[in-house]
Design an enzyme around this catalytic site. Structure first.
Site, PDB file in Angstrom:
ATOM      1  N   GLU A   1       0.785  -1.286   0.154  1.00 43.41           N
ATOM      2  CA  GLU A   1      -0.090  -0.011   0.063  1.00 43.41           C
ATOM      3  C   GLU A   1       0.931   1.374  -0.064  1.00 43.41           C
ATOM      4  OE1 GLU A   1      -2.998  -0.262   3.085  1.00 43.41           O
ATOM      5  OE2 GLU A   1      -4.141  -1.876   1.775  1.00 43.41           O
TER       6      GLU A   1
ATOM      7  N   GLU B   1      -5.726  -8.286   0.028  1.00 43.21           N
ATOM      8  CA  GLU B   1      -6.422  -8.074   1.336  1.00 43.21           C
ATOM      9  C   GLU B   1      -7.796  -7.547   0.971  1.00 43.21           C
ATOM     10  OE1 GLU B   1      -4.868  -4.668   3.921  1.00 43.21           O
ATOM     11  OE2 GLU B   1      -2.763  -5.689   3.683  1.00 43.21           O
TER      12      GLU B   1
HETATM   13  C1  FCB Z   1      -4.707  -2.095   5.089  1.00 41.79           C
HETATM   14  C2  FCB Z   1      -3.538  -2.348   5.676  1.00 41.79           C
HETATM   15  C3  FCB Z   1      -3.439  -3.556   6.666  1.00 41.79           C
HETATM   16  C4  FCB Z   1      -4.615  -3.421   7.615  1.00 41.79           C
HETATM   17  C5  FCB Z   1      -5.796  -3.119   6.919  1.00 41.79           C
HETATM   18  C6  FCB Z   1      -7.499  -3.075   7.791  1.00 41.79           C
HETATM   19  O1  FCB Z   1      -4.732  -0.610   4.729  1.00 41.79           O
HETATM   20  O2  FCB Z   1      -2.487  -2.992   4.733  1.00 41.79           O
HETATM   21  O3  FCB Z   1      -2.219  -3.453   7.712  1.00 41.79           O
HETATM   22  O4  FCB Z   1      -4.565  -2.369   8.487  1.00 41.79           O
HETATM   23  O5  FCB Z   1      -5.952  -1.955   5.997  1.00 41.79           O
END
Ligand code: FCB
Length: 442
Positions: A166, A351
Site C-alpha cells: 500500500e 487484502e
Molecule cells: C490495510 C493495511 C492492513 C490493515 C487493513 C485494515 O490498509 O494494509 O495492515 O490495517 O488495512
C-alpha cells in the site's frame, strides 16, 4: 447458497493475511525501534497510545497460528517480514530476526501453506526515519539491501514476494494526511514519499531479479471513488481523488508515468529528475496484489488546499471502521485494472475484510455480518473473473484480530478473535464458514 472453492478454477489460492508489526510483538527477538513505536508514543496519534510491543505475541505463538490457517483448509499465508526485526538500525543484520522468519517459512511449508511474503508492511527502522525516511532518496537503496538480505535467507522457499504494501498509505496517508507514521502533514515530504516508495519498489525488484528470484509483485490499495453529484466540480474532485489514490501507483508501475492532473498539484514539490527513475519503477512484474475495502464518495471543497476535496458518507451499512460495505467496487476495480492497465497479468486480492465489534458469548463469536461480507466479495471477485480479470487468489484480512495502526486494538478484523489480556485465540463463526467453503471434500 454460499460459494466454495469449487466455484473457482483449480489452483486458485485461498488464504489469510497479516503483517509483522500488527501481530508479532516488536519487543521480542531483538527487533529495533521503528517509526510506529515513536508515532504511537506521541500524544494524539493512536487510540489509547497503543503500540505493537506485544500485539498478538505471534513471535511465540506462531506454530498455533499457522495451525489455524491449516485447520481452515487454506492454501497460503500472506505475511510480512519486518525490516526493523531483520535489521534493527536499518543496515546491520540481527541473526535472531533472520532465524525467526526461517522457522516461520519452514512451519508454513510443513503445513502445506504457500508463503506469500511482503517485504515492507510499514516497519521503517527509526535510524532511517531519523535521516528523513521516505522523504530521503537513500532509503530506497537501503530497502533494496534489506530485500537482498532477507531473500538470501528465505527466498528459496517463498512462493512470492511483494515489495511494498500500500504505497498510498506509506506516502499520502502518512506524509500528507498525517494519520499514520511518521505523521507528517507536509506536501513536499508527501510528494517525495509518493515517488520514493515506488523507486524503492523498483530498486528492490531489480536487485531480487538480479539474484534470480521470481514471482515478484507489489501490493496496491484501491477504493471505489465516486463523485457526490454530477456537477463538474464534484466530478473533477472525484477525479483528483481517483488520481491520487488509484491511478498514481498503477500508472507508474504499468506505464512509467504519473497522471497529469495529480502532477498539477504535486509537480512543484517532486524530487529533482524524478523522470529518470520511471524506467526502473515500471519494470516488468509477475503479478499485482490488490487490497480493497470500500467506496469513497467525494465532493469539491473549495476552501481547503489542493486537492480541494472531502469525503461524504455513503448510504450503505458501515463496518466498525466506518467504511461503507460496497462489494461492487471490488468487481469494478478488478475489471478496470484488467481493462485499462495490466491486461492478463495475474492479480491476487491480497487484502479484503472488515472490522466488527465482535464479542464472545459462551465461547462463540457469531459474526454473521463478516461471513456475508466475505462471501459477497468472493462473488465480486468471481464476477470480475467472468469479465476477464486474471485473478489467481484471494486473501482475507486478517487471520487474527490485531493492532489496527492508529485505531489501536479496538478494531477487530480477524477470522479469529484475540483476547489481548490472555492472548487466547478463538475462531469466529466466519472462520468456520470459510473453512467449510475451502474444504476439498465439500
Ligand atoms: C490495510 C493495511 C492492513 C490493515 C487493513 C485494515 O490498509 O494494509 O495492515 O490495517 O488495512
Amino acid at each position: 447458497m454460499a460459494l466454495s472453492r469449487f466455484d473457482f478454477p483449480a489452483g486458485f489460492v485461498f488464504g489469510a493475511a497479516t503483517a509483522a508489526y500488527q501481530i508479532e510483538g516488536a519487543q521480542f527477538g531483538g527487533a529495533g525501534p521503528c517509526h510506529w513505536d515513536s508515532f504511537a508514543a506521541t500524544p494524539g496519534n493512536v487510540v489509547r497510545a497503543e503500540d505493537g510491543a506485544r500485539a498478538c505475541d505471534h513471535y511465540h505463538h506462531w506454530p498455533a497460528d499457522l495451525d489455524l490457517l491449516r485447520a481452515a483448509n487454506m492454501d497460503a499465508y500472506r505475511f510480512s517480514t519486518s525490516w526493523a526485526r531483520v535489521m534493527p538500525d536499518g543496515v546491520t543484520v540481527n541473526p535472531e530476526g533472520l532465524d525467526f522468519y526461517d522457522r516461520l517459512v519452514d512451519g508454513m511449508l510443513q503445513r502445506g501453506l504457500k508463503p506469500f511474503q511482503t517485504l515492507y508492511h510499514w516497519e521503517l527502522p527509526s535510524a532511517l526515519a531519523d535521516r528523513g525516511g521516505w522523504a530521503n532518496r537513500d532509503t530506497c537503496f537501503y530497502f533494496a539491501d534489506f530485500a537482498e538480505t532477507i531473500t538470501r535467507r528465505i527466498g528459496d522457499r517463498v512462493a512470492s514476494i511483494a515489495t511494498i504494501n500500500e504505497p498510498w498509505c506509506v506516502a499520502w496517508l502518512s506524509h500528507f494526511l498525517g494519520c499514520h507514521a511518521p505523521g507528517h502533514r507536509d506536501i513536499r515530504a508527501a510528494a517525495r514519499a509518493m515517488h520514493h516508495i515506488l523507486l524503492a519498489h523498483g530498486a528492490a525488484t531489480q536487485r531480487l531479479r538480479g539474484m534470480g528470484q521470481d514471482n515478484l509483485g507489489i501490493v496496491l490499495n484501491f477504493e471505489a471513488v465516486e463523485a457526490a453529484s454530477d456537477t463538474p466540480a464534484d466530478q473533477a474532485a472525484a477525479d483528483r481523488q481517483d488520481g491520487i489514490f488509484n491511478q498514481w501507483f498503477i500508472q507508474a508501475i504499468s506505464q512509467g508515468s504519473y497522471p497529469a492532473h495529480v502532477l498539477q498539484g504535486l509537480g512543484p514539490h517532486m524530487p529533482a529528475d524524478w523522470q529518470d527513475d520511471m524506467a526502473l519503477i515500471s519494470q516488468k512484474l509477475d503479478w499485482l496484489g490488490v487490497n480493497y475495502y470500500t467506496r469513497n464518495i467525494v465532493e469539491h471543497a473549495p476552501a481547503s488546499a489542493w486537492p480541494h476535496l472531502r469525503s461524504v458518507a455513503g448510504p450503505r451499512p458501515k463496518t466498525q471502521m466506518g467504511w461503507e460495505i460496497y462489494p461492487e467496487g471490488l468487481r469494478a476495480t478488478l475489471t478496470r485494472l484488467h481493462r485499462d492497465y495490466i491486461g492478463d497479468l495475474p492479480i491476487y486480492v491480497t487484502e479484503n475484510g472488515m472490522a466488527n465489534a465482535d464479542e464472545i458469548a459462551a465461547g462463540e463469536i457469531p459474526d454473521a455480518v463478516r461471513e456475508a461480507f466475505l462471501f459477497a466479495h468472493l462473488q465480486a471477485t468471481k464476477d470480475a473473473m467472468a469479465k476477464g480479470a486474471q485473478v489467481k487468489g484471494f486473501f482475507y484480512w486478517s487471520l487474527l484480530d490485531n493492532y489496527e495502526w492508529a485505531e489501536g486494538y479496538e478494531k477487530r478484523f480477524g477470522l479469529v478473535h484475540v483476547d489481548f489480556e490472555t492472548l487466547a485465540r478463538t475462531p469466529k463463526a466466519s472462520y468456520h464458514a470459510f473453512a467449510r467453503a475451502l474444504a476439498s471434500n465439500a
